[in-house]
Design an enzyme around this catalytic site. Sequence first.
Site, PDB file in Angstrom:
ATOM      1  N   THR A  72      25.457  -0.336  -5.420  1.00 24.84           N
ATOM      2  CA  THR A  72      24.643  -0.319  -4.202  1.00 24.84           C
ATOM      3  C   THR A  72      24.876  -1.590  -3.392  1.00 24.84           C
ATOM      4  O   THR A  72      25.144  -1.536  -2.182  1.00 24.84           O
ATOM      5  CB  THR A  72      23.156  -0.182  -4.553  1.00 24.84           C
ATOM      6  N   GLY A  99      24.645   3.199  -9.041  1.00 24.71           N
ATOM      7  CA  GLY A  99      24.328   2.054  -9.867  1.00 24.71           C
ATOM      8  C   GLY A  99      23.837   0.909  -8.995  1.00 24.71           C
ATOM      9  O   GLY A  99      24.105   0.858  -7.794  1.00 24.71           O
ATOM     10  N   CYS A 100      23.106  -0.018  -9.604  1.00 24.77           N
ATOM     11  CA  CYS A 100      22.541  -1.122  -8.817  1.00 24.77           C
ATOM     12  C   CYS A 100      23.634  -2.049  -8.287  1.00 24.77           C
ATOM     13  O   CYS A 100      23.585  -2.468  -7.124  1.00 24.77           O
ATOM     14  CB  CYS A 100      21.514  -1.896  -9.639  1.00 24.77           C
ATOM     15  N   TYR A 101      24.621  -2.388  -9.120  1.00 27.11           N
ATOM     16  CA  TYR A 101      25.721  -3.217  -8.632  1.00 27.11           C
ATOM     17  C   TYR A 101      26.510  -2.511  -7.527  1.00 27.11           C
ATOM     18  O   TYR A 101      26.798  -3.114  -6.483  1.00 27.11           O
ATOM     19  CB  TYR A 101      26.668  -3.583  -9.774  1.00 27.11           C
TER      20      TYR A 101
END
Length: 343
Positions: A149, A145-147
């Site tokens: 990462t 997920g972007c968060y």
Amino acid sequence: MSISVAVSGASGYAGGEVLRLLANHPDVSIGTITAHSSAGSRLGEVQPHLHSLAVRELQETTVENLQGHDVVFLALPHGASADIAAQLPDDVLVIDAGADHRLEDSEAWEKFYGSAHAGTFPYGLPELPGARNALRGARRIAVPGCYPTSALLALTPGFSAGLLEHDDVVIVSASGASGAGKALKPHLLGSEVMGGMSPYGVGGGHRHTPEIEQGLGWAAGAPVTVSFTPTLAPMSRGILTTATAKVRTGSSAAQLREAWEKAYDGEPFVTLLPEGQWPATQSVLGSNAVHLQLAFDEHAGRVIISCAIDNLTKGTAGGAVQSMNIALGLTETAGLTGSGVAP
């Protein structure tokens, strides 16, 4: 020999970003591109910035249409990837940009996503300890997920070095509106977002919490408890994460900085900025770059790490392409840039 790649979910932000990067990849030829409600449309109607692919027609997202390629990117909503991935041949590299295969704990998956757990793929964050070895030769990859990462890149060096306590980690992240996807939602209208900020998923309810705890647990070698609060920022793309953790007694500011320097020495996309310079989302816009800075708050006994990424590039599509390169034995940086766009 060119590698044939199919991309599903090509009408969305993540799928569009995958195509933007692949269009400039020296080793790739783009085959089938698919979508759901936009099937039958030209790509240029829904992704007008992708000029070189504008005349391509979007196909239905089916296993039949995705077969016959060396690599398949699944940029689909959570819960939609598992069935397709299971039906694709074992020798095809399947890269899932959704959440379906990120978590090891089936109970955590069922609690936060409300469906049966589909299993776990190798985790596509190459900068984590041991991750590159797991990705080499892999034929199934779960894109983080972007968060997670940003949070994992911010905190992992401290836990790997044994410098941080496991039970007092606080993470606050600000994300651009593209992180919520392209589907129309009233609270994401420009008139609602621009000019203000708001929190959501407060109180441990955000789905990325168990993923962050999982990754930090890998680094620490023991469970790590995280309080995570995401916020919506008035920008289209980007994440700025501020993460803090209690420093173990006897650790110094010099030891902390040394741990982060050692962890990311030689990494092509991660930069620990010179002391006194702090990350900004604008500096990494459109790139696979990660900018980090840390400070030791001796009064509170805490380390504070700031991390900036582009949520659609390093946070999704860039991490996916980087992982593909490693899995196939290509140059890791192929098709990617570490330079942002400014102003």
